[in-house]
Write a protein that holds these residues in place. Structure first.
Motif, short mmCIF file in Angstrom:
data_model
loop_
_atom_site.label_atom_id
_atom_site.label_comp_id
_atom_site.label_asym_id
_atom_site.label_seq_id
_atom_site.Cartn_x
_atom_site.Cartn_y
_atom_site.Cartn_z
N ALA A 60 0.82 -1.22 0.00
CA ALA A 60 0.00 0.00 0.00
C ALA A 60 0.85 1.26 0.00
CB ALA A 60 -0.92 0.01 1.22
N TYR A 61 2.16 1.12 0.09
CA TYR A 61 3.05 2.28 0.26
C TYR A 61 2.92 3.28 -0.88
CZ TYR A 61 7.38 4.83 1.26
OH TYR A 61 8.31 5.81 1.54
N ASP A 69 -6.52 -2.80 -3.29
CA ASP A 69 -7.73 -2.06 -2.90
C ASP A 69 -8.29 -2.49 -1.55
OD1 ASP A 69 -9.76 -0.08 -3.86
OD2 ASP A 69 -11.07 -1.81 -3.57
N VAL A 70 -8.31 -3.78 -1.29
CA VAL A 70 -8.91 -4.30 -0.06
C VAL A 70 -8.17 -3.80 1.19
CG1 VAL A 70 -9.39 -6.43 1.22
CG2 VAL A 70 -9.87 -6.31 -1.22
N MET A 71 -6.85 -3.58 1.05
CA MET A 71 -6.08 -3.09 2.20
C MET A 71 -6.59 -1.75 2.70
SD MET A 71 -2.08 -3.92 1.43
CE MET A 71 -1.52 -3.61 3.11
N TYR A 79 -6.99 -9.87 2.42
CA TYR A 79 -6.29 -9.37 1.23
C TYR A 79 -5.42 -10.50 0.69
CZ TYR A 79 -2.52 -7.04 -1.40
OH TYR A 79 -1.60 -6.70 -2.36
N VAL A 80 -5.71 -10.93 -0.54
CA VAL A 80 -4.93 -12.00 -1.18
C VAL A 80 -4.21 -11.42 -2.39
CG1 VAL A 80 -5.00 -14.27 -2.27
CG2 VAL A 80 -6.66 -13.70 -0.49
N ALA A 102 -1.96 -4.36 7.31
CA ALA A 102 -2.39 -5.76 7.23
C ALA A 102 -1.33 -6.67 7.81
CB ALA A 102 -2.68 -6.14 5.77
N VAL A 103 -1.75 -7.88 8.16
CA VAL A 103 -0.83 -8.90 8.67
C VAL A 103 -0.76 -10.04 7.67
CG1 VAL A 103 -0.38 -10.56 10.51
CG2 VAL A 103 -1.32 -8.31 11.07
#
Length: 213
Positions: A60-61, A69-71, A79-80, A102-103
């Motif tokens: 996402a940086y 997008d899901v992040m 998020y896959v 996210a993890v």
DNA sequence: CTAGTGATTCCCT
DNA sequence: GGGAATCACTAGC
């Protein structure tokens, strides 16, 4: 004697916290994957935190894209991503809506449905290798981009859900640099694992690759 | 045990 | 155009 793991689902509030708080707290929790053939369950033993806006190692940086997008959405969703031309890896989105943290689920112990996991992981030499590594974990569970955006905290049936399990005491949690992260992203000690657990991947650090002729 | 490398395709620049 | 939050396999010690 050991108390059986708690099968209460983790609520969305669990994920709506700073990602560095959630990541170590996920160790020992149980991920349930409902497949058409039955459930596969993994006890998480290794994870990595990615903190969107401040983290050069995060997808996402560089801002919101079709892939990540899901992040940028609400916590508790999956998020896959697809990488290296053939693998999938799965994450749980954390923090408030818009935070893009996210993890990454890096490894775990299959505690239910090992027969189903083995069919997807034919190269595994033993059951400890079934989910030893992020792409192996996703493969063992049959997770791909079609599950991107799945709400793991939705009521009723979901293909993926997190249970309370048996959280690992903090004196058994270890942390260190993240694995496989290119650039400066590896500097943060945001990988967390269970001490002395044989299912932890412990892969070497990222090695830059030259392109072939 | 460690170190090196090919595989394979999506997505961003 | 080319890198990528990896894996499996091989060679060599």
């Amino acid at each position: 004697m050991i108390a059986p793991p708690d099968r209460t689902p983790l609520p969305r509030t669990f994920f709506d916290r700073p990602v560095l708080e959630v990541a170590p707290d996920l160790l020992g929790r149980i991920l349930v994957r409902q497949t058409p053939d039955g459930p596969i369950e993994v006890r998480l033993t290794e994870v990595e935190a990615y903190d969107g806006p401040n983290d050069p190692g995060s997808h996402a940086y560089r801002g919101r894209t079709a892939r990540n997008d899901v992040m940028f959405g609400p916590p508790g969703h999956v998020y896959v991503y697809f990488t290296y031309g053939m693998w999938h890896c799965m994450n749980l989105v954390c923090g408030p809506d818009g935070r893009a943290s996210a993890v990454l689920l890096r490894a775990g112990e299959i505690v239910e449905g090992a027969d189903l996991a083995r069919k997807r992981r034919l190269s595994a030499r033993n059951d400890k290798e079934l989910a030893k590594g992020p792409a192996r974990l996703a493969t063992a569970l049959g997770v791909d981009r079609t599950l991107d955006g799945t709400d793991a905290c939705a009521p009723g049936e979901t293909p993926l859900r997190m249970l309370t399990g048996a959280p690992v005491p903090s004196d058994q949690v270890r942390n260190g640099p993240r694995t496989g992260v290119a650039g400066d992203g590896g500097v943060h000690p945001w990988r967390y694992w269970v001490a002395n657990d044989p299912t932890v991947s412990l892969y070497r650090a990222h090695t830059p690759r030259r392109r072939s002729s």
